[in-house]
Design a protein around this motif. Structure first.
Motif, PDB file in Angstrom:
ATOM      1  N   PHE A  87       0.833  -1.202   0.000  1.00  0.00           N
ATOM      2  CA  PHE A  87       0.000   0.000   0.000  1.00  0.00           C
ATOM      3  C   PHE A  87       0.866   1.249   0.000  1.00  0.00           C
ATOM      4  N   GLY A  88       1.904   1.256   0.838  1.00  0.00           N
ATOM      5  CA  GLY A  88       2.806   2.407   0.909  1.00  0.00           C
ATOM      6  C   GLY A  88       3.601   2.588  -0.362  1.00  0.00           C
ATOM      7  N   ALA A  89       4.087   1.480  -0.916  1.00  0.00           N
ATOM      8  CA  ALA A  89       4.940   1.556  -2.105  1.00  0.00           C
ATOM      9  C   ALA A  89       4.170   1.921  -3.365  1.00  0.00           C
ATOM     10  N   HIS A  90       2.900   1.596  -3.402  1.00  0.00           N
ATOM     11  CA  HIS A  90       2.136   1.825  -4.626  1.00  0.00           C
ATOM     12  C   HIS A  90       1.065   2.904  -4.466  1.00  0.00           C
ATOM     13  N   ALA A  91       0.111   2.663  -3.603  1.00  0.00           N
ATOM     14  CA  ALA A  91      -1.026   3.583  -3.488  1.00  0.00           C
ATOM     15  C   ALA A  91      -0.652   4.919  -2.856  1.00  0.00           C
ATOM     16  N   LEU A  92       0.284   4.895  -1.917  1.00  0.00           N
ATOM     17  CA  LEU A  92       0.623   6.129  -1.201  1.00  0.00           C
ATOM     18  C   LEU A  92       1.837   6.852  -1.772  1.00  0.00           C
ATOM     19  N   LYS A  93       2.525   6.227  -2.700  1.00  0.00           N
ATOM     20  CA  LYS A  93       3.776   6.783  -3.213  1.00  0.00           C
ATOM     21  C   LYS A  93       3.618   8.211  -3.736  1.00  0.00           C
ATOM     22  N   LYS A  94       2.495   8.492  -4.381  1.00  0.00           N
ATOM     23  CA  LYS A  94       2.272   9.832  -4.940  1.00  0.00           C
ATOM     24  C   LYS A  94       1.687  10.799  -3.909  1.00  0.00           C
ATOM     25  N   LYS A  95       1.157  10.260  -2.844  1.00  0.00           N
ATOM     26  CA  LYS A  95       0.501  11.094  -1.835  1.00  0.00           C
ATOM     27  C   LYS A  95       1.454  11.523  -0.711  1.00  0.00           C
ATOM     28  N   LEU A  96       2.467  10.679  -0.416  1.00  0.00           N
ATOM     29  CA  LEU A  96       3.364  10.941   0.702  1.00  0.00           C
ATOM     30  C   LEU A  96       4.645  11.632   0.252  1.00  0.00           C
ATOM     31  N   THR A  97       5.186  12.459   1.129  1.00  0.00           N
ATOM     32  CA  THR A  97       6.507  13.033   0.882  1.00  0.00           C
ATOM     33  C   THR A  97       7.535  11.919   1.099  1.00  0.00           C
ATOM     34  N   LEU A  98       8.764  12.160   0.690  1.00  0.00           N
ATOM     35  CA  LEU A  98       9.826  11.166   0.888  1.00  0.00           C
ATOM     36  C   LEU A  98      10.010  10.867   2.375  1.00  0.00           C
ATOM     37  N   GLU A  99       9.960  11.898   3.208  1.00  0.00           N
ATOM     38  CA  GLU A  99      10.099  11.711   4.659  1.00  0.00           C
ATOM     39  C   GLU A  99       8.951  10.870   5.221  1.00  0.00           C
ATOM     40  N   GLN A 100       7.737  11.160   4.779  1.00  0.00           N
ATOM     41  CA  GLN A 100       6.580  10.396   5.246  1.00  0.00           C
ATOM     42  C   GLN A 100       6.672   8.937   4.792  1.00  0.00           C
ATOM     43  N   LEU A 101       7.083   8.737   3.550  1.00  0.00           N
ATOM     44  CA  LEU A 101       7.215   7.387   3.021  1.00  0.00           C
ATOM     45  C   LEU A 101       8.283   6.603   3.790  1.00  0.00           C
ATOM     46  N   THR A 102       9.378   7.261   4.121  1.00  0.00           N
ATOM     47  CA  THR A 102      10.432   6.622   4.900  1.00  0.00           C
ATOM     48  C   THR A 102       9.923   6.230   6.287  1.00  0.00           C
ATOM     49  N   SER A 103       9.164   7.099   6.929  1.00  0.00           N
ATOM     50  CA  SER A 103       8.584   6.787   8.240  1.00  0.00           C
ATOM     51  C   SER A 103       7.618   5.611   8.143  1.00  0.00           C
ATOM     52  N   PHE A 104       6.780   5.637   7.117  1.00  0.00           N
ATOM     53  CA  PHE A 104       5.817   4.559   6.911  1.00  0.00           C
ATOM     54  C   PHE A 104       6.554   3.233   6.736  1.00  0.00           C
ATOM     55  N   GLU A 105       7.611   3.249   5.930  1.00  0.00           N
ATOM     56  CA  GLU A 105       8.410   2.040   5.699  1.00  0.00           C
ATOM     57  C   GLU A 105       9.076   1.546   6.986  1.00  0.00           C
ATOM     58  N   THR A 106       9.466   2.465   7.862  1.00  0.00           N
ATOM     59  CA  THR A 106      10.044   2.076   9.152  1.00  0.00           C
ATOM     60  C   THR A 106       9.021   1.284   9.960  1.00  0.00           C
ATOM     61  N   GLY A 107       7.788   1.761   9.988  1.00  0.00           N
ATOM     62  CA  GLY A 107       6.728   1.031  10.688  1.00  0.00           C
ATOM     63  C   GLY A 107       6.532  -0.359  10.112  1.00  0.00           C
ATOM     64  N   VAL A 108       6.557  -0.463   8.784  1.00  0.00           N
ATOM     65  CA  VAL A 108       6.377  -1.760   8.117  1.00  0.00           C
ATOM     66  C   VAL A 108       7.535  -2.703   8.464  1.00  0.00           C
ATOM     67  N   LYS A 109       8.765  -2.185   8.411  1.00  0.00           N
ATOM     68  CA  LYS A 109       9.935  -3.021   8.702  1.00  0.00           C
ATOM     69  C   LYS A 109       9.901  -3.551  10.134  1.00  0.00           C
ATOM     70  N   TYR A 110       9.647  -2.658  11.081  1.00  0.00           N
ATOM     71  CA  TYR A 110       9.621  -3.092  12.480  1.00  0.00           C
ATOM     72  C   TYR A 110       8.491  -4.083  12.724  1.00  0.00           C
ATOM     73  N   GLN A 111       7.385  -3.889  12.042  1.00  0.00           N
ATOM     74  CA  GLN A 111       6.275  -4.821  12.181  1.00  0.00           C
ATOM     75  C   GLN A 111       6.681  -6.202  11.664  1.00  0.00           C
ATOM     76  N   MET A 112       7.338  -6.246  10.506  1.00  0.00           N
ATOM     77  CA  MET A 112       7.755  -7.537   9.952  1.00  0.00           C
ATOM     78  C   MET A 112       8.844  -8.182  10.814  1.00  0.00           C
ATOM     79  N   TYR A 113       9.812  -7.390  11.273  1.00  0.00           N
ATOM     80  CA  TYR A 113      10.861  -7.950  12.135  1.00  0.00           C
ATOM     81  C   TYR A 113      10.244  -8.643  13.344  1.00  0.00           C
ATOM     82  N   HIS A 114       9.264  -7.991  13.940  1.00  0.00           N
ATOM     83  CA  HIS A 114       8.682  -8.547  15.156  1.00  0.00           C
ATOM     84  C   HIS A 114       7.686  -9.657  14.864  1.00  0.00           C
TER      85      HIS A 114
END
Length: 122
Positions: free
Chosen positions: A23-50
């Protein structure tokens, strides 16, 4: 906290991280700033790690791992989902600032879960 809850949480977190990542990589890519996208990806990564950690802990579950498991579940919800809420609310012009303090509380829960895991191994 039971083994079944830990394993169910792991699979739900894993599946949702795939969905949110896409969702972040495709649907939100045009809506989010680079900083927002990076933050969103951090949430996804930590969720998958755990999710992965919860699978490992769940397959080796015993009462000594109960509190670590609980903190990983609570921490993931507080950390990752507060990031999603902050980023999405900001992107759509209604930033939910009350979620700001939730993220570090979630991070602290995750950290304590890791410390409890270490203590269990020692």
């Amino acid at each position: 906290m039971t083994q079944q809850i830990v394993l169910l949480s792991a699979t739900i977190f894993g599946a949702l991280s795939i969905i949110f990542g896409a969702f972040g990589a495709h649907a939100l890519k045009k809506k989010l700033t680079l900083e927002q996208l990076t933050s969103f990806e951090t949430g996804v990564k930590y969720q998958m790690y755990h999710a992965i950690v919860l699978l490992v802990v769940g397959f080796n579950f015993n009462q000594n791992l109960r509190n670590a498991s609980l903190l990983f579940i609570i921490g993931t919800i507080l950390f990752s989902f507060s990031i999603y809420g902050l980023v999405l609310s900001d992107a759509f012009g209604k930033k939910m600032k009350l979620l700001g303090p939730v993220t570090p509380i979630g991070g602290l829960c995750l950290l304590i879960g890791w410390v409890l895991l270490l203590i269990n191994f020692l």
